[in-house]
Structure formats: structure tokens, C-alpha cells
Design an enzyme around this catalytic site. Structure first.
Site, PDB file in Angstrom:
ATOM      1  N   LYS A  74      34.345  39.511  30.228  1.00 32.16           N
ATOM      2  CA  LYS A  74      34.833  39.869  31.391  1.00 32.16           C
ATOM      3  C   LYS A  74      34.206  41.020  32.291  1.00 32.16           C
ATOM      4  O   LYS A  74      33.728  42.042  31.698  1.00 32.16           O
ATOM      5  CB  LYS A  74      36.493  40.186  31.232  1.00 32.16           C
ATOM      6  CG  LYS A  74      37.305  40.538  32.419  1.00 32.16           C
ATOM      7  CD  LYS A  74      38.737  40.676  31.971  1.00 32.16           C
ATOM      8  CE  LYS A  74      39.807  40.586  32.932  1.00 32.16           C
ATOM      9  NZ  LYS A  74      41.251  40.784  32.527  1.00 32.16           N
ATOM     10  N   SER A 149      44.534  37.241  34.890  1.00 34.31           N
ATOM     11  CA  SER A 149      43.530  37.696  35.678  1.00 34.31           C
ATOM     12  C   SER A 149      41.694  37.259  34.926  1.00 34.31           C
ATOM     13  O   SER A 149      40.862  37.007  35.514  1.00 34.31           O
ATOM     14  CB  SER A 149      43.055  39.163  35.458  1.00 34.31           C
ATOM     15  OG  SER A 149      43.195  40.099  34.734  1.00 34.31           O
ATOM     16  N   SER A 173      47.076  38.769  30.812  1.00 33.03           N
ATOM     17  CA  SER A 173      45.625  38.463  31.381  1.00 33.03           C
ATOM     18  C   SER A 173      44.792  37.624  30.365  1.00 33.03           C
ATOM     19  O   SER A 173      43.706  37.051  30.889  1.00 33.03           O
ATOM     20  CB  SER A 173      45.060  39.351  31.971  1.00 33.03           C
ATOM     21  OG  SER A 173      45.602  39.657  33.455  1.00 33.03           O
TER      22      SER A 173
END
Ligand code: GLN
Length: 486
Positions: A74, A149, A173
Site C-alpha cells: 500500500k 481504503s 480498510s
């Protein structure tokens, strides 16, 4: 597709010399070149980094449980290669001067990093639509969001561009995008994995965790990334279990808890309820007993989260002022205050600004007791609910997300409806416990849309969660379904 698309399969194939690490890295990079123009899971791809890391594995310079396994990170994890943008204009050009502990650990275990994945700006959101650059698409249906997210990490795995990926979970997330993309995602107990080098959103809630297809892979990843780190004072000094040897053992006398408050939550899609109750039937058939538990303060979860998280964010994001960190305006300014405010106005997107304003308001003198302190009291009550529930059961089962993937644009104009996506995920972070999402079926008329089953366990119950999820995956094949991404 990758010839070996799971962590253990890829690693074992490389060990057995069925494929070289460089070949696998090339397959991963080719797959990214082919499908990512449509999926858009990545913010940046690093062919040279990947091939160099793979070469080191082939030459025997690096080995370990992840030797040669292509992994996506990420884009809020600091790496000294490339950029760490948090999908924000504020950090568009940020080259981190140090490496996150988790990245170091993965590297030491032999991993090959292929790229960094898209997220909602600073991890605030549930769809990746808050990314400053682009929205990632759901590999099962390109008109839909991948969740967020960590939507980029979930989509990169689901579309076969890597064998595992890493995300962060502050209020769901990891688990929610895992559910929407049909892969597994684990939010470890707060303190299990070092947060050093994770760009902070809400420090008392943030935790890093893996996305994988199956539990052997999840165990392998967790064994590598868990453990105490002197550079993160909140990382707990508890020994790391041998997850990979424990994961295959079924749990005798398993008690699955069902919380009535979760069943009564508004807005649950009927296909989601059906898939989750069928998953519970699978456990019944495996000999588990199902017990009713109560989490009476569930209704206050979203409200407490959307005070605590913005308060912490407003404080954490104060450093992005164009001087200490982040984008600096090129406009002419008359003083330092104008420099700060213009730089922040230009650098942050709408959702981040909304959170900063809510958080700053809730922390200001006169409102602090009414909002922030109250939310912390609710936090204690929610934690106590879980403590009591786990006296009666080993894990709690519920949906991960109330609905399958929604369409791009469907909720982006209505922040409140977006926040409600988090109803089943935020309380886990509030209480600091462990939560895992695994695929448990599909909804959808024209295209199959994955559904996630969430298993919640007490703090440091990762071994148990992996075992319980492993029992389900041995009895079903949802985790073997792949989307058809041409
Ligand atoms: N959707 C939640 C939010 O917008 C959770 C985000 C996260 O876990 N990083 O805050």
C-alpha cells in the site's frame, strides 16, 4: 495469470526450481502491464526493483519463507525506493528517507516488491474514490469500487498481479476491500505488527496486515511481519506464534458467537445475510456450536469512530504544512500563516479536509469533553462488550460489509452513506482486537460480486482466527474463485 498465484505455491515452486524468481517477477510485471491499465490498482510499479530483488533470490543472496514471492505494498508504507504518496497531492513527490519495519521484514524474508498500490487519500475512505489520482476498479466488475481504503492492494491480488499484498486498517480498510474483491484480509491485534514507517492516520487505531487467498498464505505472511519493534512503542512484546504450523489444526469444541446487534444493523443486503448464515451452517456441520452474544454498544461504533479517528487525524496531519512536510504552494504569500493555509488548501482533498475540520472542532476547548472524551468513554464500553462476549464464544461471525461492491460514484457524493459501510468493521479497531475477512459467496445478477464473512477474535487470537477460517476454507471453495480479468 501467474503460474503460481498463492504465496506458498509460488515459494515452493521457486524452491523446487520449477520456476525462477526472475521468471515469476516478470510474469507479475507482465500481468500488471496487461490488466492494470483497466484495474488501476497501482500508483507506481518498479520493474527494476522487482527484478533486482528476484535476482538476489535466484543467486541465493536472499532466502526465507517469502523467497521470490511477488508482493504489492500500500502506498502509505515508507520505502526508500520510489515514492510514498498516500494518494495525496500533498505527498505526490515524497521520497521517504527510511523504510517501514514491515517492509524491512518482508524484504528479509525474501519478498519481491512489484509496486505500490492506490488508496483513499491518507487511508480515509471506503472505495479509493478519495484518491487524488484515480479510482481503482473492482476486478469482478469494472463499474464497481474495490472498497477502501486499501482498494489497490485488494484489487492487485484479486486480479492476479501479485501473490499477496499489504494494507493498513484503521476502521476496516483491509477487511472491507478484501470482502468486496473476494480475497482474505486480516487486521491483526493492535500492537501485533509494528507501525513504524506507516504514514499515520489515527495512531490508536491503525494496524498493518496482509491480503492473501488462503490461510496458509496468511499464516506465512503474519509470521514474517509480526513482532516487537523498539521503534514502535505500541508494538507489543509478545512472542510470535508459529502461525504456519498451527494454521492447519482444526479447533475442537469451537463456539461461534452471533451478535444480535449486528444482525439488526440497518441496510444489510439480503444476499449478504444469506451467505453469512450459510457460512455459519458450514461451521455447524463441522461440529461448531453457535451461541448468541450481545454487543450492546454497537450502535455507537460509527459515531465514536468518526470522532476519534478525525481527532487523531487532525493532529497527525498537522505536519503537512509545506514547511515541515508536504506540498508547498508556489503562489506569492505575505506571511507564514498564508503559506500554511494555501499549501494545505492545495495539497489536501475534500475528505481529508472534512476530517481535519471535524477533528479540530471536536478537540477544541469547550467541545473536547462533549465529543472527544465522550467518544473515548464509548470506546471503553465497546471494548468491554467484546470482553464479555468472548467469555461465551471463541470467535464472533458477522458480515464484513453490509453490501457487496457498489458502483463508482454511487456513494461518493454522500459521506454519511460511505461511513455507514464501516458498521461491522470499526468496532474491531476501537477495541484493538483482531478481525479477519474471508470470501463466503457471491451476490449479483449480471456479474458475481464477492461477499465477505468477518471473524472477530480477542486480542492476540490470530492463531485461532486462522484456524477457524482454515476449517471453512477446507470445506468450501469460495477462495479458489478468480475474477475473469482479460
Ligand atoms: N472507511 C474508514 C474511514 O474512512 C476506514 C478507513 C481505514 O481503515 N483506513 O475512515
Amino acid at each position: 495469470m501467474l503460474a503460481f498465484d498463492t504465496v506458498v505455491a509460488a515459494r515452493d515452486a521457486i524452491r523446487a526450481k520449477k520456476v525462477s524468481a526472475v521468471e515469476l517477477a516478470r510474469q507479475s510485471l507482465d500481468r500488471i502491464a496487461k490488466v492494470d491499465p483497466k484495474v488501476r490498482a497501482f500508483n507506481s510499479v518498479y520493474p527494476e526493483v522487482a527484478l533486482q530483488m528476484a535476482r538476489e533470490v535466484d543467486e541465493g543472496k536472499r532466502s526465507g519463507p517469502l523467497a521470490g514471492v511477488p508482493i504489492a505494498l500500500k502506498d502509505n508504507l515508507c520505502t526508500t525506493f520510489g515514492t510514498t504518496t498516500c494518494s495525496s497531492r500533498m505527498l505526490a513527490n515524497f521520497h521517504a528517507p527510511y523504510t517501514a519495519t514491515i517492509v524491512q521484514k518482508l524484504e528479509a524474508a525474501g519478498a519481491v516488491f512489484v509496486g505500490k498500490t492506490n488508496l483513499d487519500e491518507f487511508a480515509m475512505g471506503s472505495s479509493t474514490e478519495n484518491s487524488a489520482t484515480h479510482t481503482t476498479r473492482n476486478p469482478w466488475d469494472m463499474e464497481r469500487v474495490p472498497g477502501g481504503s486499501s482498494g489497490g492492494s485488494a484489487a492487485a491480488l484479486a486480479a492476479g498481479m501479485c501473490c499477496a499484498s499489504v494494507g493498513s486498517d484503521t476502521g476496516g480498510s483491509i477487511r472491507q476491500p478484501a470482502a468486496l474483491c473476494g480475497v482474505a484480509g486480516l487486521k491483526p491485534t493492535y500492537g501485533r505488527v509494528s507501525r513504524y514507517g506507516l504514514v499515520a492516520f489515527a495512531s490508536s487505531l491503525d494496524q498493518i496486515g496482509p491480503f492473501t487467498w488462503n490461510m496458509a498464505d496468511m499464516a506465512t505472511m503474519m509470521e514474517v511481519i509480526s513482532g516487537h519493534d523498539r521503534r514502535d512503542a505500541t508494538s507489543v512484546n509478545e512472542p510470535v506464534p508459529q502461525y504456519s504450523t498451527e494454521v492447519g489444526k482444526p479447533l475442537a469444541g469451537l463456539r461461534i458467537g452471533i451478535a444480535k446487534e449486528f444482525q439488526l444493523a440497518a441496510g444489510i443486503d439480503s444476499a449478504v445475510s444469506k451467505a453469512v448464515s450459510e457460512a455459519i451452517d458450514v461451521y455447524r456441520k463441522l461440529g461448531a456450536s453457535v451461541v448468541d452474544v450481545s454487543l450492546p454498544h454497537t450502535d455507537y461504533g460509527i459515531a465514536a469512530y468518526y470522532v476519534i479517528a478525525p481527532c487523531e487525524a487532525s493532529s497527525n496531519l498537522a505536519r503537512y504544512d509545506g514547511v515541515h512536510f508536504g506540498h508547498r504552494t508556489s503562489e506569492k504569500v505575505s506571511d507564514i500563516v498564508e503559506l500554511f493555509s494555501r499549501s494545505r488548501a492545495e495539497g489536501f482533498g475534500d475528505e481529508v479536509k472534512r476530517r481535519i475540520m471535524i477533528g479540530t472542532y471536536a478537540l477544541s476547548s469547550g467541545y473536547y469533553d462533549a465529543y472527544y472524551v465522550r467518544a473515548l468513554k464509548v470506546r471503553t464500553l465497546i471494548k468491554r462488550d467484546f470482553d464479555q462476549a468472548f467469555e461465551k464464544c471463541d470467535v464472533i461471525a458477522c458480515p464484513t460489509s453490509p453490501t457487496p461492491a457498489f458502483k463508482v460514484g454511487e456513494k461518493s457524493g454522500d459521506p454519511l452513506s460511505m461511513y455507514l459501510c464501516d458498521v461491522f468493521t470499526v468496532t474491531c479497531n476501537i477495541a484493538g482486537i483482531a478481525g479477519l475477512s474471508i470470501p463466503c459467496g457471491f451476490a449479483g445478477v449480471t456479474k458475481p460480486l464477492p461477499i465477505g464473512l468477518q471473524l472477530l477474535g480477542p486480542a492476540f487470537s490470530e492463531t485461532r482466527l486462522l484456524q477457524v477460517a482454515g476449517m471453512y476454507q477446507r470445506a468450501t471453495d469460495w477462495h479458489q474463485r478468480r475474477p475473469n480479468v482479460a
